[in-house]
Design a protein around this motif. Structure first.
Motif, PDB file in Angstrom:
ATOM      1  N   ILE A 163      -4.972 -30.631  19.102  1.00  0.00           N
ATOM      2  CA  ILE A 163      -5.785 -30.666  17.844  1.00  0.00           C
ATOM      3  C   ILE A 163      -5.525 -29.590  17.079  1.00  0.00           C
ATOM      4  N   GLU A 164      -5.071 -28.521  17.639  1.00  0.00           N
ATOM      5  CA  GLU A 164      -4.591 -27.507  16.573  1.00  0.00           C
ATOM      6  C   GLU A 164      -3.391 -27.847  15.765  1.00  0.00           C
ATOM      7  N   LYS A 165      -2.331 -28.635  16.373  1.00  0.00           N
ATOM      8  CA  LYS A 165      -1.257 -29.049  15.837  1.00  0.00           C
ATOM      9  C   LYS A 165      -1.642 -30.330  14.727  1.00  0.00           C
ATOM     10  N   ALA A 166      -2.460 -30.881  15.046  1.00  0.00           N
ATOM     11  CA  ALA A 166      -2.951 -32.253  14.181  1.00  0.00           C
ATOM     12  C   ALA A 166      -3.595 -31.487  13.034  1.00  0.00           C
ATOM     13  N   ASN A 167      -4.498 -30.465  13.380  1.00  0.00           N
ATOM     14  CA  ASN A 167      -5.213 -29.812  12.320  1.00  0.00           C
ATOM     15  C   ASN A 167      -4.242 -29.306  11.191  1.00  0.00           C
ATOM     16  N   LYS A 168      -3.063 -28.644  11.719  1.00  0.00           N
ATOM     17  CA  LYS A 168      -2.057 -28.160  10.858  1.00  0.00           C
ATOM     18  C   LYS A 168      -1.539 -29.248  10.107  1.00  0.00           C
ATOM     19  N   ARG A 169      -1.312 -30.301  10.616  1.00  0.00           N
ATOM     20  CA  ARG A 169      -0.777 -31.256   9.808  1.00  0.00           C
ATOM     21  C   ARG A 169      -1.858 -31.812   8.778  1.00  0.00           C
ATOM     22  N   SER A 184     -12.936 -29.682   9.387  1.00  0.00           N
ATOM     23  CA  SER A 184     -14.010 -28.722   9.487  1.00  0.00           C
ATOM     24  C   SER A 184     -14.330 -28.359  11.098  1.00  0.00           C
ATOM     25  N   ASN A 185     -13.542 -28.915  11.874  1.00  0.00           N
ATOM     26  CA  ASN A 185     -13.730 -28.409  13.172  1.00  0.00           C
ATOM     27  C   ASN A 185     -13.064 -27.251  13.375  1.00  0.00           C
ATOM     28  N   ASP A 186     -11.966 -26.862  12.812  1.00  0.00           N
ATOM     29  CA  ASP A 186     -11.181 -25.789  13.031  1.00  0.00           C
ATOM     30  C   ASP A 186     -11.355 -24.761  11.568  1.00  0.00           C
ATOM     31  N   LEU A 187     -12.520 -23.880  11.860  1.00  0.00           N
ATOM     32  CA  LEU A 187     -12.935 -22.986  10.807  1.00  0.00           C
ATOM     33  C   LEU A 187     -11.812 -22.009  10.191  1.00  0.00           C
ATOM     34  N   PRO A 188     -11.094 -21.519  11.059  1.00  0.00           N
ATOM     35  CA  PRO A 188     -10.103 -20.754  10.267  1.00  0.00           C
ATOM     36  C   PRO A 188      -9.241 -21.360   9.211  1.00  0.00           C
ATOM     37  N   ILE A 189      -8.553 -22.477   9.704  1.00  0.00           N
ATOM     38  CA  ILE A 189      -7.865 -23.672   9.031  1.00  0.00           C
ATOM     39  C   ILE A 189      -8.572 -23.939   7.637  1.00  0.00           C
ATOM     40  N   PHE A 190      -9.850 -24.515   8.081  1.00  0.00           N
ATOM     41  CA  PHE A 190     -10.810 -25.205   7.115  1.00  0.00           C
ATOM     42  C   PHE A 190     -10.998 -24.175   5.738  1.00  0.00           C
ATOM     43  N   ASN A 191     -11.435 -22.763   6.397  1.00  0.00           N
ATOM     44  CA  ASN A 191     -11.693 -21.944   5.375  1.00  0.00           C
ATOM     45  C   ASN A 191     -10.579 -21.520   4.305  1.00  0.00           C
ATOM     46  N   GLU A 192      -9.263 -21.673   4.950  1.00  0.00           N
ATOM     47  CA  GLU A 192      -7.976 -21.320   4.431  1.00  0.00           C
ATOM     48  C   GLU A 192      -7.881 -22.298   3.339  1.00  0.00           C
ATOM     49  N   PHE A 193      -8.272 -23.500   3.647  1.00  0.00           N
ATOM     50  CA  PHE A 193      -8.221 -24.774   2.673  1.00  0.00           C
ATOM     51  C   PHE A 193      -8.964 -24.608   1.597  1.00  0.00           C
ATOM     52  N   ILE A 194     -10.464 -24.377   2.049  1.00  0.00           N
ATOM     53  CA  ILE A 194     -11.229 -24.079   0.859  1.00  0.00           C
ATOM     54  C   ILE A 194     -10.930 -23.050   0.003  1.00  0.00           C
ATOM     55  N   LYS A 195     -10.279 -21.908   0.435  1.00  0.00           N
ATOM     56  CA  LYS A 195      -9.900 -20.815  -0.292  1.00  0.00           C
ATOM     57  C   LYS A 195      -8.829 -21.437  -1.382  1.00  0.00           C
ATOM     58  N   ARG A 196      -8.071 -22.016  -0.657  1.00  0.00           N
ATOM     59  CA  ARG A 196      -7.180 -22.703  -1.875  1.00  0.00           C
ATOM     60  C   ARG A 196      -7.800 -23.720  -3.010  1.00  0.00           C
ATOM     61  N   VAL A 197      -8.485 -24.575  -2.495  1.00  0.00           N
ATOM     62  CA  VAL A 197      -9.370 -25.220  -3.292  1.00  0.00           C
ATOM     63  C   VAL A 197      -9.981 -24.499  -4.470  1.00  0.00           C
ATOM     64  N   VAL A 198     -10.566 -23.416  -4.024  1.00  0.00           N
ATOM     65  CA  VAL A 198     -11.234 -22.615  -4.816  1.00  0.00           C
ATOM     66  C   VAL A 198     -10.255 -21.811  -5.731  1.00  0.00           C
ATOM     67  N   LYS A 199      -9.219 -21.321  -5.304  1.00  0.00           N
ATOM     68  CA  LYS A 199      -8.273 -20.849  -6.073  1.00  0.00           C
ATOM     69  C   LYS A 199      -7.693 -21.513  -7.161  1.00  0.00           C
ATOM     70  N   THR A 200      -7.396 -22.941  -6.755  1.00  0.00           N
ATOM     71  CA  THR A 200      -6.769 -23.696  -7.700  1.00  0.00           C
ATOM     72  C   THR A 200      -7.581 -24.239  -8.782  1.00  0.00           C
ATOM     73  N   ARG A 201      -8.868 -24.565  -8.214  1.00  0.00           N
ATOM     74  CA  ARG A 201      -9.992 -25.068  -9.241  1.00  0.00           C
ATOM     75  C   ARG A 201     -10.523 -23.992 -10.190  1.00  0.00           C
ATOM     76  N   SER A 202     -10.539 -22.669  -9.434  1.00  0.00           N
ATOM     77  CA  SER A 202     -10.754 -21.497 -10.455  1.00  0.00           C
ATOM     78  C   SER A 202      -9.974 -21.318 -11.545  1.00  0.00           C
ATOM     79  N   GLN A 203      -8.718 -21.464 -11.219  1.00  0.00           N
ATOM     80  CA  GLN A 203      -7.615 -21.214 -12.190  1.00  0.00           C
ATOM     81  C   GLN A 203      -7.574 -22.048 -13.240  1.00  0.00           C
ATOM     82  N   THR A 204      -8.003 -23.343 -12.873  1.00  0.00           N
ATOM     83  CA  THR A 204      -7.946 -24.642 -13.816  1.00  0.00           C
ATOM     84  C   THR A 204      -9.109 -24.134 -14.813  1.00  0.00           C
ATOM     85  N   VAL A 205     -10.442 -23.951 -14.303  1.00  0.00           N
ATOM     86  CA  VAL A 205     -11.723 -23.715 -14.939  1.00  0.00           C
ATOM     87  C   VAL A 205     -11.454 -22.330 -15.979  1.00  0.00           C
ATOM     88  N   LEU A 206     -10.715 -21.370 -15.479  1.00  0.00           N
ATOM     89  CA  LEU A 206     -10.506 -20.223 -16.187  1.00  0.00           C
ATOM     90  C   LEU A 206      -9.445 -20.619 -17.346  1.00  0.00           C
TER      91      LEU A 206
END
Lengths: 812, 213
Positions: A318-324, A366-388
């Motif tokens: 699952i860990e490997k699959a989540n990374k993919r 969403s089952n792998d919280l650390p990776i999921f949060n990392e992705f959320i951070k990326r989304v936020v970073k990307t979108r924030s930059q666009t909004v800014l």
């Protein structure tokens, strides 16, 4: 096979009648002397096959039988018998024994009819009795034979008419039919034999082994008796081996099932590692999730080793699959971002496959919280930059956009802030749209998703679009705040600050409406700025007073000062705006009692007091200056009160705010009262009554005198030397006569000339004159009582009656 | 694959609704978005926002509908929204002469913010079904639209749903995205089968027939 001998039915050609054929031939000649046995033997019935039974529509067998019987009986009737051959002659038409024609036979038989009738009837009845029992089966068989023959008429190529002909042609036809039938039969026999031949061959081939087995069986049976014990041993071994085999089979089945349930097959492993992230991949993921669930059950076993191993393996996969999945999602996001930059904004319809894959990926990740949060951070970073970038582009003066840059409206603070906030508003709704299209899982069909994900993360995922929207605006908040704050911080105009306050309140409400959380950074910043602007309203108002330098530039006019007029104008403008804004009902009211105390109560108690003290420093010592002070004070407070009057029912309508208004009113009343006292005192002085007024008021307040009885309280004043008539005459008479005629005009023209409010001036005037009038009345009446014998003298000193005095001072 | 993953290109068009209080700006949007009408009047607070996506061939556009409040106290907000709008719809009430007279002021605001050329100006006479109470004739409206150089003039009734789709169809035709691909494409059946698609292909004659006057 039975063959019918149609030759027996042969008739002479000349006498042959188709309708009569084939009538069974009576082979034996019935004679009266013959026994019934002989009759039975020779008598035969009409042929069933040729009868008209079928043609006449006989339905049941019973009907057919009845019809047959009636046919037979009718053939035996005398009428028919006339045409029948006599019993003595050859009765049978079909018989060929004599070879005589039928007509001849009938002619010969006529004589024997009478004799044979009775006998025939008897025999016929007997035969009919026995017919059912004996001949029915034969007839049925015969009928079937005819039926078969009839059915195969085409195949056998015969003509039934030719066949029944009694002549040679008929005979030939019958022979030919017979030979045809025989050859057909032979053919069919041959065919059957051909079919059977391979079976026979096989039987022959097997016959030898069967025989051997048979022999061996026999031999074994013979040996069996000898080696019975040995066989028992072998058999038990065989049974135990069979048991083992059965168990092994069951074990194999269980192991296969376990393998299928608890492991991935090669195809699935390959899909997990190598295939693109898509439906197949998610199917495998789903299976892995199920495996994980199963592993948790295994952990509950007494020996949890299997569960632990399975859990470890599954987790690793699952860990490997989540990374993919993570990589896929990040790629997707970057691709979308770069496409947006290159080709403009992008969108997905709700049924787009890539979007569904993206959302499924999010769901599993969403089952792998650390990776999921990392992705959320990326989304936020990307979108924030666009909004800014979008936000800042509006301030770019060289922007190629059709709309004019916000910076152009910077000269108008409210417009500038409005533009900034309106642009932020449109950024929020755009971003909310984007987040809804990408991260809203409510409308998505997640029925296929494993229950564990939905149970654990369903609520979180459903609110994901809102959280992302809030997080996206987190980093942008600072830039927005700076641009708002740089205007708000430097704005001193309380009216503009109030407009800013209103603007911020409204946008705060609208931003929350479109998805920003009340506790989000942007909303908090807006609230802070709102508080700043609200506090700056009061600061701005007090600054007007501070800047006015009220203790300097003093003018000796008694009218309200210019600074006060300006201040009140600003305050009223603010109050009018505040009234219209609808903020009156707000729980956190901007204009509360503190605000009013600071803005108004302090103005009256502190600022005006300071101002008057500075303006009239000698007021304590100099009565005239004190009067001026009071006049100025009344004018100022009256102005304040008058300007606040329109807001009496709104801003000052209730609670502590009402008290502020009452405080101002009471200040005004006090000032008026003080002025009345001072003015009255002056009047008494001018009339020469001041000493007497003090004396009388020391005994009992003159104002409180109700009726004539009260005058008696003042009788002890006689002891005072100033109450001597001559002293009174010297003190009062002249002054009274000199001043009384001009008293009223003196008040109006000199004392109250500077009072702005005619109402207050009138009030002061009337109260002063009333006091004079009242005291004069009391004083005169007391003197009349003190000197009852010298009324004329008293009248000459106080030479005006009460009415005359009132008329002169204008009270009547 | 790559193209699919990046979605379709999207152009956004900002439409701002202007007009006096109670003329039916919100009703117009509600009728267009949800094909409903609410008899109970509720004043708009601040600025409301709604959006609709329209598909045309390979192009996707999103209409952003900004519903402004007619109340005086929210007037100061409106210029900030006109500033970057592509279409300005000035609505008046045919039964209220005053709302018609105020059109000039609204149009002036639009022109001062966007100039003459950068905006599609529409003048809409609403409440067309109240023929007994009419105070502004269609001719007056047309004349005013001509004087103010409005690209579109139309009378609507949000209550009976008269001419509302027609208004948005006319607006769409003026947008650069639709002008390029010719308005005939709006009748494309393919668009009807896609989700979230607005069907703006209402037959004008058919809609006209529903007029109550």
């Amino acid at each position: 096979m039975d063959f019918l001998d149609y030759q027996t039915f042969a008739l002479d050609e000349s006498n042959a009648k188709d309708c009569d054929l084939p009538e069974p031939a009576i082979r034996l000649s019935i004679k009266p002397q013959q026994s019934s046995k002989d009759l039975d033997k020779d008598f035969s019935f009409a042929r069933l096959a040729s009868s008209k039974l079928d043609a006449e529509g006989a339905e049941s067998l019973q009907d057919k039988m009845q019809k047959y019987a009636s046919l037979s009986l009718s053939s035996l009737s005398p009428k028919n018998f006339s045409n029948q051959p006599s019993p003595e002659s050859h009765i049978s038409q079909g018989t060929t024994s004599g070879g005589k024609p039928l007509e001849q036979f009938i002619q010969n038989g006529e004589e024997a009819i009478d004799n044979t009738d009775a006998l025939l009837s008897k025999r016929l009845s007997r035969i009919l009795d026995g017919h059912h029992r004996n001949t029915l089966q034969i007839d049925a068989q015969l009928r079937r034979s005819f039926k078969i023959l009839e059915d195969n008429q085409d195949r056998l190529h015969f003509n039934s008419k030719t066949l029944v002909r009694p002549d040679f042609v008929g005979s030939l036809a019958r022979n030919s039919l017979r030979s045809n039938l025989e050859s057909e039969l032979l053919k069919s026999h041959l065919l059957i034999l051909d079919d059977i031949q391979p079976i026979v061959r096989r039987i022959k081939r097997l016959s030898e082994p069967v025989q051997n087995i048979h022999q061996m069986g026999d031999a074994l049976l013979k040996q069996g008796e000898q080696a019975h014990d040995q066989t028992q041993t072998y058999m038990s071994k065989v049974y135990s081996l069979q048991d083992t085999l059965h168990k092994n089979r069951l074990q194999k089945q269980i192991l296969i099932m376990l393998r299928d349930k608890l492991t991935l097959n090669q195809v699935e492993e390959d899909t997990l590692i190598n295939s693109i992230v898509g439906l197949d991949f998610f199917e495998v993921m789903k299976k892995l999730m199920r495996l994980k669930e199963t592993a948790t059950y295994l952990l509950a076993l007494p020996n949890p080793k299997a569960g632990i191993v399975l859990m470890e393996q599954t987790n690793s996969k699952i860990e490997k699959a989540n990374k993919r999945i993570f990589n896929y999602l990040v790629d997707f996001l970057h691709e979308l971002q770069s496409a947006s930059k290159t080709f403009g904004e992008r969108t997905f319809s709700s049924d787009d496959k890539p979007l569904i894959t993206f959302q499924q990926g999010m769901l599993y990740l969403s089952n792998d919280l650390p990776i999921f949060n990392e992705f959320i951070k990326r989304v936020v970073k990307t979108r924030s930059q666009t909004v800014l970038d979008n936000f800042l582009s509006q301030f770019d003066i060289n922007s190629a956009k059709a709309s004019k840059p916000i910076i152009i409206s910077a000269h108008d603070p409210v417009r500038y802030l409005g533009d900034v906030l309106a642009h932020v508003h449109s950024l929020i709704v755009d971003e909310a749209d984007f987040m809804d299209s990408m991260f809203k899982f409510q409308n998505w069909n997640i029925q296929d998703a494993p229950t564990s994900i939905l149970q654990e993360n369903g609520e979180f995922l459903n609110g994901l679009s809102i959280s992302l929207l809030n997080e996206t605006f987190g980093p942008v908040e600072n830039s927005i705040r700076i641009r708002l704050e740089q205007i708000i911080r430097f704005e001193d105009n309380p009216i503009i600050n109030f407009e800013i306050y209103e603007l911020l309140s409204l946008y705060q409400m609208m931003f929350i409406k479109y998805g920003l959380r009340p506790d989000s950074n942007l909303i908090s910043q807006l609230a802070n700025l709102r508080n700043t602007s609200s506090s700056k309203i009061l600061t701005g108002l007090t600054k007007i007073l501070d800047d006015a330098n009220i203790t300097q530039n003093l003018e000796k006019e008694l009218l309200p000062a210019e600074w006060l007029v300006k201040y009140l104008a600003k305050l009223c403008e603010f109050f009018s705006k505040f009234e219209k804004s609808g903020h009156l009902e707000d729980s956190e009211n901007l204009v509360d009692s503190n605000f009013l105390n600071e803005a108004l109560a302090c103005l009256v108690t502190k600022r005006l007091s300071e101002y008057h003290k500075s303006k009239f420093p000698q007021a304590r010592k100099d009565r005239k200056e004190k009067m001026h002070l009071l006049l100025s004070e009344i004018n100022c407070i009256d102005l304040i009160k008058t300007r606040m009057l329109p807001y009496r029912e709104t801003i000052f309508s209730e609670g502590d705010r009402q008290l502020v208004y009452e405080k101002i009113d009471s200040h005004l009343k006090t000032s008026i009262k003080t002025l009345i006292n001072v003015e009255t005192k002056t009047l008494f002085e001018k009339l020469g009554l001041d000493l007497y007024s003090n004396l009388f008021n020391m005994i009992f307040p003159v104002e409180s005198v109700q009726d004539e009885i009260d005058y008696d309280m003042y009788l002890p004043v006689l002891e005072n030397p100033i109450m001597q008539r001559e002293v009174i005459r010297a003190n009062v008479h002249e002054k009274l006569n000199d001043y009384l005629p001009i008293l009223s005009s003196d008040i109006q023209d000199n004392m109250l000339f500077h009072i702005v409010s005619p109402k207050i001036a009138d009030q002061i005037s009337s109260e002063c004159l009333s006091s004079v009038s009242k005291f004069y009345t009391v004083f005169r009446q007391v003197l009349l009582r003190l000197y009852p014998q010298d009324h004329e003298d008293i009248d000459s000193i106080l030479n005006f009656s009460e009415d005359e005095l009132n008329t002169l001072i204008g009270l009547n | 694959m790559s193209a699919n993953r990046a979605g379709k290109s999207l152009t956004k068009y900002k439409i701002v609704f202007l007009g006096e209080q109670g003329v039916g700006k919100t009703s117009l949007i509600t009728r267009f978005m949800y094909d409903t009408f609410d008899d109970h009047y509720q004043a708009t607070i601040g600025i409301d926002f709604l959006s609709k996506t329209m598909y045309l061939d390979d192009k996707t556009i999103r209409l952003q509908l900004w519903d402004t409040a007619g109340q005086e106290r929210f007037r100061s907000l409106i210029p900030s929204y006109i500033r970057d709008s592509h279409v300005a719809i000035v609505v008046y009430d045919v039964t209220n002469k005053k709302s018609f007279e105020y059109i000039d002021k609204w149009v002036e605001d639009v022109k001062s913010e966007r100039g003459e050329e950068n905006v599609v100006l529409c003048i809409v006479g609403n409440k067309n079904d109240l023929s007994d109470e009419r105070q502004v004739s269609t001719e007056e409206g047309e004349r005013k639209a001509q004087i103010l150089n409005a690209k579109i003039f139309i009378e609507t009734s949000t209550k009976v749903g008269f001419n509302v789709k027609n208004l948005f169809r006319k607006i769409a035709k003026t947008l650069p995205e639709f002008q390029k691909s010719d308005s005939v494409a709006l009748d494309d059946n393919a668009t009807k089968n896609k989700p979230d698609v607005i069907d703006i292909t209402t037959n004008e004659e058919q809609e006209q027939s529903s007029c109550q006057c």
